[in-house]
Design an enzyme around this catalytic site. Structure first.
Site, PDB file in Angstrom:
ATOM      1  N   HIS A  24       0.815  -1.210   0.000  1.00  0.00           N
ATOM      2  CA  HIS A  24       0.000   0.000   0.000  1.00  0.00           C
ATOM      3  C   HIS A  24       0.855   1.269   0.000  1.00  0.00           C
ATOM      4  CE1 HIS A  24       1.094   0.684   4.200  1.00  0.00           C
ATOM      5  NE2 HIS A  24       0.879  -0.612   4.386  1.00  0.00           N
TER       6      HIS A  24
ATOM      7  N   THR B 254       1.520   5.795   4.940  1.00  0.00           N
ATOM      8  CA  THR B 254       0.662   6.325   5.994  1.00  0.00           C
ATOM      9  C   THR B 254       1.505   7.188   6.929  1.00  0.00           C
ATOM     10  OG1 THR B 254       1.062   4.564   7.622  1.00  0.00           O
ATOM     11  CG2 THR B 254      -0.627   4.136   5.938  1.00  0.00           C
TER      12      THR B 254
ATOM     13  N   GLU C 282      -2.641  -7.453   7.083  1.00  0.00           N
ATOM     14  CA  GLU C 282      -1.309  -7.462   7.703  1.00  0.00           C
ATOM     15  C   GLU C 282      -1.297  -8.365   8.926  1.00  0.00           C
ATOM     16  OE1 GLU C 282       1.662  -7.605   7.492  1.00  0.00           O
ATOM     17  OE2 GLU C 282       2.499  -5.565   7.423  1.00  0.00           O
TER      18      GLU C 282
END
EC number: 5.4.2.11
Length: 214
Positions: free
Chosen positions: A8, A11, A82
């Site tokens: 991804h 963050t 995850e």
């Protein structure tokens, strides 16, 4: 089938060097930008995904949604979420490496064969079991339906996935660098699995953060 494994976008916890695990942290602006830049690179390369599997965590799902452009089907699957790091989630990696009370979690990264999961944590063996179940039920069945399949998930689970597909030992996992939005590309047939490229960056590499355990 050509199978693509992608981590991804970034963050705030990635940026701050914190362990995320099952914490459902959203992409920051840089993470969104990385996903769009990656989409541009994929389109320039002429890659068109037929189907996308995503972890249900928002950081992965948002990345998948950007890459799909609203036109490629996305299916979420809990088995590619995850790994769960229990009480260590949210702790800075720098503390993990230096504080004696975090010695076992530090082993997870530097000596995975010696890592012992504590209460609320997941073992590598458990992660491999759900990866195997996902692969056999989904990917093995997709080979004759799709030419290009993307899986968007997470750093630890991608490393485990690569180890599973390439028959690597657990001890090799953290030698496999996985920056945000990196692509791992496999050619898969019923007879064999070939790793074509690992951690391929299709966006401007100057955007890459220089952080430990990426």
């Amino acid at each position: 089938m050509r199978l693509y494994l992608m981590r991804h976008g970034e963050t705030d916890w990635n940026k701050e060097g914190r362990i995320q695990g099952s914490a459902d942290i959203k992409l920051n602006q840089n993470g969104i930008d990385l996903a769009y830049k990656t989409l541009e690179g994929i389109e320039k390369a002429g890659i068109k995904f037929d189907y996308i599997y995503s972890s249900p965590y928002i950081r992965a799902l948002k990345t998948a949604q950007i890459l799909s452009k609203g036109s490629v089907p996305i299916e979420t699957d809990q088995r590619i979420r995850e790994m769960d790091f229990g009480k260590y989630e949210g702790i800075e990696l720098a503390q993990i490496a230096t504080k004696p009370e975090y010695k076992n979690m530090h082993r997870f990264f530097v000596e995975p064969d010696a890592f012992v999961p504590e209460e609320g944590m997941e073992s590598y063996e458990e992660a491999f079991q759900r990866i195997d179940a996902f692969y056999q039920e989904k990917i093995a069945q997709d080979m004759e339906r799709y030419e290009h399949v993307l899986i968007v998930c997470h750093g630890a689970i991608i490393r485990s996935f690569i180890a599973y597909l390439c028959h690597k030992s657990i001890g090799d996992l953290w030698n496999l660098k996985q920056p945000n939005c990196a692509l791992n590309i496999f050619e898969i047939t019923k007879e064999q699995v070939d790793l074509i490229e690992m951690a391929k960056i299709v966006y401007d590499k100057s955007l890459l953060p220089n952080r430990k355990y990426t």
